[in-house]
Structures are given as structure tokens and as C-alpha cells.
Design a protein around this motif. Structure first.
Motif, mmCIF file in Angstrom:
data_model
loop_
_atom_site.group_PDB
_atom_site.id
_atom_site.type_symbol
_atom_site.label_atom_id
_atom_site.label_comp_id
_atom_site.label_asym_id
_atom_site.label_seq_id
_atom_site.Cartn_x
_atom_site.Cartn_y
_atom_site.Cartn_z
ATOM 1 N N GLU A 1 -23.436 -47.077 -13.057
ATOM 2 C CA GLU A 1 -23.515 -48.496 -12.721
ATOM 3 C C GLU A 1 -24.377 -49.217 -13.753
ATOM 4 O OE1 GLU A 1 -22.604 -50.983 -11.244
ATOM 5 O OE2 GLU A 1 -21.192 -50.228 -9.787
ATOM 6 N N LYS A 2 -24.259 -50.518 -13.805
ATOM 7 C CA LYS A 2 -25.090 -51.309 -14.691
ATOM 8 C C LYS A 2 -26.499 -51.424 -14.117
ATOM 9 C CE LYS A 2 -25.225 -54.965 -12.167
ATOM 10 N NZ LYS A 2 -25.953 -55.129 -11.029
ATOM 11 N N TYR B 1 -31.146 -35.315 -6.722
ATOM 12 C CA TYR B 1 -29.972 -35.344 -7.609
ATOM 13 C C TYR B 1 -30.085 -34.352 -8.763
ATOM 14 C CZ TYR B 1 -32.593 -38.873 -10.410
ATOM 15 O OH TYR B 1 -33.530 -39.551 -11.156
ATOM 16 N N LEU C 1 -27.682 -45.517 -8.606
ATOM 17 C CA LEU C 1 -29.103 -45.520 -8.219
ATOM 18 C C LEU C 1 -29.760 -46.858 -8.553
ATOM 19 C CD1 LEU C 1 -30.109 -42.076 -9.770
ATOM 20 C CD2 LEU C 1 -30.063 -42.611 -7.308
ATOM 21 N N PRO C 2 -30.948 -47.112 -7.999
ATOM 22 C CA PRO C 2 -31.746 -48.236 -8.502
ATOM 23 C C PRO C 2 -31.985 -48.086 -10.010
ATOM 24 C CG PRO C 2 -32.698 -47.370 -6.466
ATOM 25 C CD PRO C 2 -31.605 -46.423 -6.858
ATOM 26 N N HIS C 3 -32.185 -49.216 -10.682
ATOM 27 C CA HIS C 3 -32.154 -49.238 -12.147
ATOM 28 C C HIS C 3 -33.143 -48.298 -12.832
ATOM 29 C CE1 HIS C 3 -30.468 -53.613 -11.799
ATOM 30 N NE2 HIS C 3 -29.666 -52.707 -11.279
ATOM 31 N N HIS D 1 -23.584 -59.015 -15.691
ATOM 32 C CA HIS D 1 -22.120 -59.191 -15.769
ATOM 33 C C HIS D 1 -21.718 -60.269 -16.793
ATOM 34 C CE1 HIS D 1 -21.496 -56.507 -12.354
ATOM 35 N NE2 HIS D 1 -22.366 -57.189 -11.659
ATOM 36 N N ALA E 1 -28.139 -41.623 4.393
ATOM 37 C CA ALA E 1 -27.214 -42.354 3.506
ATOM 38 C C ALA E 1 -26.236 -41.378 2.866
ATOM 39 C CB ALA E 1 -28.003 -43.105 2.433
ATOM 40 N N VAL F 1 -32.437 -40.641 0.751
ATOM 41 C CA VAL F 1 -32.358 -40.844 2.211
ATOM 42 C C VAL F 1 -31.167 -40.020 2.712
ATOM 43 C CG1 VAL F 1 -31.996 -42.552 4.045
ATOM 44 C CG2 VAL F 1 -33.309 -43.166 1.996
ATOM 45 N N HIS G 1 -31.855 -44.722 -13.617
ATOM 46 C CA HIS G 1 -30.611 -44.465 -14.347
ATOM 47 C C HIS G 1 -30.821 -43.516 -15.533
ATOM 48 C CE1 HIS G 1 -28.160 -48.196 -12.798
ATOM 49 N NE2 HIS G 1 -28.658 -47.451 -11.830
ATOM 50 N N PHE H 1 -13.521 -52.306 -9.163
ATOM 51 C CA PHE H 1 -14.124 -50.966 -9.050
ATOM 52 C C PHE H 1 -13.033 -49.897 -9.100
ATOM 53 C CE2 PHE H 1 -17.396 -53.733 -7.418
ATOM 54 C CZ PHE H 1 -18.536 -53.196 -7.985
ATOM 55 N N ASN I 1 -17.630 -53.424 -14.441
ATOM 56 C CA ASN I 1 -16.410 -53.599 -13.652
ATOM 57 C C ASN I 1 -15.753 -54.971 -13.807
ATOM 58 O OD1 ASN I 1 -18.886 -54.260 -12.057
ATOM 59 N ND2 ASN I 1 -17.386 -55.095 -10.638
ATOM 60 N N TRP J 1 -35.965 -52.819 -3.887
ATOM 61 C CA TRP J 1 -36.237 -52.451 -5.280
ATOM 62 C C TRP J 1 -35.844 -53.569 -6.244
ATOM 63 C CZ3 TRP J 1 -32.074 -52.355 -8.501
ATOM 64 C CH2 TRP J 1 -30.806 -52.133 -7.939
ATOM 65 N N ARG J 2 -34.940 -54.451 -5.816
ATOM 66 C CA ARG J 2 -34.531 -55.555 -6.703
ATOM 67 C C ARG J 2 -35.649 -56.600 -6.883
ATOM 68 N NH1 ARG J 2 -29.274 -54.261 -4.809
ATOM 69 N NH2 ARG J 2 -27.770 -54.323 -6.494
ATOM 70 N N GLY K 1 -26.718 -41.312 -5.597
ATOM 71 C CA GLY K 1 -27.069 -42.599 -4.983
ATOM 72 C C GLY K 1 -25.944 -42.959 -4.035
ATOM 73 N N SER K 2 -26.282 -43.088 -2.743
ATOM 74 C CA SER K 2 -25.230 -43.328 -1.739
ATOM 75 C C SER K 2 -25.518 -44.614 -0.976
ATOM 76 C CB SER K 2 -25.171 -42.148 -0.749
ATOM 77 O OG SER K 2 -24.981 -40.943 -1.440
HETATM 78 N N1 LIG Z 1 -21.091 -53.720 -10.371
HETATM 79 C C1 LIG Z 1 -21.514 -54.475 -9.380
HETATM 80 O O1 LIG Z 1 -20.961 -55.521 -9.075
HETATM 81 C C2 LIG Z 1 -22.704 -53.997 -8.595
HETATM 82 C C3 LIG Z 1 -23.007 -54.565 -7.356
HETATM 83 C C4 LIG Z 1 -24.105 -54.064 -6.654
HETATM 84 C C5 LIG Z 1 -24.881 -53.048 -7.195
HETATM 85 N N2 LIG Z 1 -24.585 -52.548 -8.431
HETATM 86 C C6 LIG Z 1 -25.425 -51.517 -9.051
HETATM 87 O O2 LIG Z 1 -25.365 -50.324 -8.275
HETATM 88 C C7 LIG Z 1 -26.627 -49.673 -8.310
HETATM 89 C C8 LIG Z 1 -27.118 -49.479 -6.895
HETATM 90 O O3 LIG Z 1 -27.200 -50.714 -6.247
HETATM 91 P P1 LIG Z 1 -27.013 -50.846 -4.667
HETATM 92 O O4 LIG Z 1 -26.780 -52.302 -4.395
HETATM 93 O O5 LIG Z 1 -26.008 -49.872 -4.183
HETATM 94 O O6 LIG Z 1 -28.473 -50.473 -4.188
HETATM 95 P P2 LIG Z 1 -28.877 -49.751 -2.820
HETATM 96 O O7 LIG Z 1 -30.332 -49.963 -2.685
HETATM 97 O O8 LIG Z 1 -27.967 -50.184 -1.720
HETATM 98 O O9 LIG Z 1 -28.560 -48.214 -3.114
HETATM 99 C C9 LIG Z 1 -29.370 -47.390 -3.903
HETATM 100 C C10 LIG Z 1 -29.434 -46.028 -3.250
HETATM 101 O O10 LIG Z 1 -30.174 -45.149 -4.085
HETATM 102 C C11 LIG Z 1 -30.976 -44.349 -3.243
HETATM 103 N N3 LIG Z 1 -32.107 -43.785 -3.977
HETATM 104 C C12 LIG Z 1 -33.285 -44.376 -4.291
HETATM 105 N N4 LIG Z 1 -34.074 -43.497 -4.946
HETATM 106 C C13 LIG Z 1 -33.386 -42.332 -5.050
HETATM 107 C C14 LIG Z 1 -33.660 -41.065 -5.618
HETATM 108 N N5 LIG Z 1 -34.811 -40.798 -6.222
HETATM 109 N N6 LIG Z 1 -32.709 -40.102 -5.526
HETATM 110 C C15 LIG Z 1 -31.538 -40.336 -4.907
HETATM 111 N N7 LIG Z 1 -31.218 -41.532 -4.347
HETATM 112 C C16 LIG Z 1 -32.126 -42.515 -4.427
HETATM 113 C C17 LIG Z 1 -31.412 -45.266 -2.115
HETATM 114 O O11 LIG Z 1 -31.841 -44.538 -0.977
HETATM 115 C C18 LIG Z 1 -30.137 -46.070 -1.874
HETATM 116 O O12 LIG Z 1 -29.308 -45.466 -0.888
HETATM 117 C C19 LIG Z 1 -27.528 -50.549 -9.194
HETATM 118 O O13 LIG Z 1 -27.479 -50.078 -10.500
HETATM 119 C C20 LIG Z 1 -26.883 -51.920 -9.107
HETATM 120 O O14 LIG Z 1 -27.148 -52.753 -10.210
HETATM 121 C C21 LIG Z 1 -23.506 -53.001 -9.119
#
Ligand SMILES: NC(=O)c1ccc[n+]([C@@H]2O[C@H](COP(=O)([O-])OP(=O)(O)OC[C@H]3O[C@@H](n4cnc5c(N)ncnc54)[C@H](O)[C@@H]3O)[C@@H](O)[C@H]2O)c1
Length: 348
Positions: free
Chosen positions: A99-100, A61, A77-79, A198, A40, A37, A82, A302, A128, A180-181, A8-9
Motif C-alpha cells: 500500500e502507499k 509478520y 500496515l500503518p506507514h 494519490h 483483526a 491485533v 512499511h 483495487f 490504485n 496512527w494517522r 496488516g488486516s
Molecule cells: N489506496 C487507498 O485508497 C488506501 C485507502 C486506505 C488506506 N490505505 C493504506 O493502507 C494502509 C493501511 O491503512 P488502513 O486504513 O487499513 O489502516 P488500519 O489502521 O485500518 O489498518 C492497519 C492494521 O495494521 C495493524 N497493525 C498495526 N501494527 C502492526 C504490527 N506491528 N504488525 C501487524 N499488524 C499491525 C493494525 O492492527 C490494523 O489492523 C496504509 O498504508 C494506508 O495508507 C490505502
């Protein structure tokens, strides 16, 4: 040298995890990145490119886990993905920072707990905010027993970064609850399982006792999403302590002043991210400890998470929050969802 695959990038991977791994240069190296993507993944790979060497890019992945030369994965990744990524990485014997939330269903959490135990890998829940200096300071104070066992606790998290709204009482357009959120199937719920995750792990961490009952209310008031945009959760603990979690998009202003509060028999401790207040019982005023404010948002939490994950692998010490902690947090959140739906207290 720990070799790491980034899965997940997106936003958090590129903005917060990548700088964390970069700071471990010499001890860890990101050798593979993936995103469905490709652009990304390519952008993320560019962050780790050094003279003549860049991480290998994967759009799948599962292929990264099978083929890349890695010891560990960092899952962003999106939830809803995971559990699949965790179980695949566990089966391949890779250490995992995720990630959570750990996953979105208790059956998934049970499978993960069983698989991680069997594989004997390091699993760290990316909680975190436990590394905010004031939260860590509060935990240290409570663990020392100076304030007695906490019997009332509170923790909350609201939006911090919205631009001013044209409509008083309504968030401006900058809400993150899109894509996705905004979809219950990919988010696993609403704001509670995202932003509200959190304050939930902070509350459980500070309470230091097992949660036994959950009562919650929630609803969708201001954001356009399937799930709740605001939730209020009460938790009862096995030692009789009670706690409250409050989260949501419904607060249109930064309301994170007193992020947590714990009251014990001999005093109380409260604070936000960088200020910690301690007030022994009978004192009129609290003492205040202020920590240096991180110039780049919450980056230090982080950096600390990633460093801690590395140390756990290097030393074999249990991470601050592992797969069982991930399951416990999820269990409280899913119980809160049931409580909202059924209008009653849920016994865990
Ligand atoms: N700890 C924190 O404060 C914090 C803050 C933001 C996000 N997060 C967590 O990080 C995670 C990602 O959130 P984000 O904000 O970066 O979301 P995001 O949508 O920016 O990133 C998710 C990435 O996953 C990719 N993706 C989707 N399906 C996929 C698949 N099948 N294979 C590979 N990649 C795939 C998407 O293309 C996207 O680039 C979530 O679990 C979120 O809860 C944590």
C-alpha cells in the motif's frame, strides 16, 4: 497458484484487498494473514476460509514471512512499518504489493530500491487510482501524443464521504485522520503523505517527466492531528512543465469534480474518476467519454491493482509502478514537507 500472505488486516485489507484476492480464486490464494491485533487477523482469515481450509494466522509478520508457505506478500500496515516489512519480505525472496506510501524516509526508500534490485523480485507500489478508467484513459491519450507534451498539470483529492457538518465550512466528525494517522511518527507526515499521495502519483504519472523542484504550503486548519491537514504543492519538471497538487481535510464538501487536468501544446485532457474530457486546441467544446461507475466505491481500482500485480509476477513484465516510482513520489512529498518548513523552493 500464487500463494499470498496478507500483512496488516485492518480497514483497507479487509474491505478492499480481500475482495480483490477473492476475485483471483483459481490463480491466487491467501494462505496466511497477520495483524498485531489477533481479532483483526481472525476476521480477515474468515474472509478466505473455504471448505476445511483457512489461512494461517500470525500476530508477528516476521514470523509469517519466515514460516508461511507463500510466494508473495500484500502489505497493508500503518506507514511507519512499511519499510521494515518490505525489507524482511525482500530478504526472504517474496514478491511484494505494498500500500502507499512505500515508506516514510528517503533513506528507507534507498535501501528498498537497492534490496529489491538485488533480490530480483516483483515490487509493485499500490497506486490504485491509476486504475480509475478516466485516469488510465488520460494517460493513454497523452502517451499517444495527440495533445503534445503536457506543460501545465493539476491533480487533487479531498474527502468524499463525510456526513453533513453542523458547522458550515468544517468537516463533520467522520474525518479519517485519527489513530496512527493523527501521529506524525506513524503517519510519516500529515494528509499529504496519505490522501495527498494519490494526486501526487497521478500528477507524476501524467507528466511523464522527472520532477526537479518542489514548492509547497500547508497547515493544520480543521483536523486534530500532528501533521498538516491541508497542503498545496507545486512541482516543476525537467522539461519545464509545471504542476499543482492540492489535498486536504479542509474541504468539507466533496470537491473532486475535476480530479486531474493536463494541458499540452495541441490540447487538454481533464476529468474525475469515470468521466474523461478531451479538448483539442481550437475546439470550443470537449468530447466526453463516460465509463461505468463502480457500485462499490473504488473497489475496481483495487481489483485491477491486485490483478496487475498477479500478471506482473506471471509474465515477468514490470508493474505499472514499481519501487523506483514509489521512491519518486515519496521524494516529492518529503521535499514538499521541507518546503513548508523552510518556506522555500526545494531542488530535488
Ligand atoms: N489506496 C487507498 O485508497 C488506501 C485507502 C486506505 C488506506 N490505505 C493504506 O493502507 C494502509 C493501511 O491503512 P488502513 O486504513 O487499513 O489502516 P488500519 O489502521 O485500518 O489498518 C492497519 C492494521 O495494521 C495493524 N497493525 C498495526 N501494527 C502492526 C504490527 N506491528 N504488525 C501487524 N499488524 C499491525 C493494525 O492492527 C490494523 O489492523 C496504509 O498504508 C494506508 O495508507 C490505502
Amino acid at each position: 497458484m500464487l500463494k499470498v500472505g496478507l500483512i496488516g488486516s485492518g480497514n483497507i485489507a479487509r474491505k478492499r484487498h480481500a475482495p480483490g484476492w477473492q476475485k483471483l480464486a483459481g490463480q491466487a490464494i491467501v494462505t496466511a494473514v497477520s495483524d498485531v491485533v489477533e481479532a483483526a487477523a481472525t476476521e480477515a482469515a474468515g474472509l478466505f476460509a473455504t471448505d476445511g481450509a483457512a489461512p494461517t494466522i500470525y500476530t508477528d509478520y516476521h514470523q509469517l514471512i519466515r514460516e508461511a508457505e507463500i510466494d508473495a506478500v500484500d502489505i497493508c500496515l500503518p506507514h511507519h512499518l512499511h519499510a521494515d516489512a518490505i525489507l524482511a519480505a525482500t530478504a526472504a525472496g517474496k514478491h511484494i504489493l505494498c500500500e502507499k506510501p512505500m515508506c516514510i524516509a528517503i533513506e528507507e526508500a534507498d535501501r528498498i530500491v537497492e534490496a529489491v534490485d538485488r533480490a530480483g523480485i516483483v515490487y509493485m507500489s499500490g497506486h490504485n487510482e491509476l486504475f480509475y478508467p478516466a485516469v488510465a484513459g488520460a494517460k493513454e491519450l497523452l502517451d499517444r501524443g495527440a495533445l503534445g507534451t503536457p506543460f501545465i498539470l493539476r491533480s487533487h483529492e479531498f474527502p468524499t464521504g463525510y456526513p453533513a457538518s453542523a458547522v458550515p465550512g468544517r468537516p463533520a466528525e467522520g474525518t479519517m485522520m485519527v489513530g496512527w494517522r493523527a501521529n506524525r511518527a506513524t503517519m510519516g507526515g500529515g494528509v499529504l503523505i496519505d490522501k495527498g499521495y494519490h494526486p501526487t502519483y497521478i500528477l507524476l504519472h501524467l507528466a511523464g517527466a522527472e520532477p526537479v523542484e518542489v514548492t509547497a504550503m500547508g497547515g493544520t486548519y480543521v483536523a486534530q492531528m500532528d501533521g498538516e491537514d491541508t497542503a498545496l504543492v507545486m512541482v516543476k519538471f525537467a522539461n519545464g512543465a509545471i504542476g499543482q497538487i492540492f489535498t486536504g481535510e479542509g474541504f468539507a464538501f466533496p470537491a473532486n469534480d475535476a480530479k486531474f487536468h493536463a494541458i499540452g501544446e495541441r490540447g487538454e485532457v481533464y476529468g474525475n474518476r469515470y468521466d474523461l474530457y478531451e479538448k483539442p486546441r481550437g475546439f470550443a467544446e470537449p468530447s466526453r467519454r463516460s465509463y461505468p461507475v463502480e457500485p462499490v466505491g473504488n473497489q475496481q481500482t483495487f481489483d485491477a491493482t491486485i490483478h496487475h500485480f498477479y500478471d506482473s509476477i506471471a509474465t515477468g513484465r514490470r508493474p505499472i509502478q514499481d519501487h523506483r516510482d514509489g521512491r519518486r513520489v515519496l521524494q516529492v512529498i518529503l521535499a514538499a514537507y521541507r518546503s513548508i518548513e523552510e518556506g522555500k523552493t526545494i531542488t530535488l
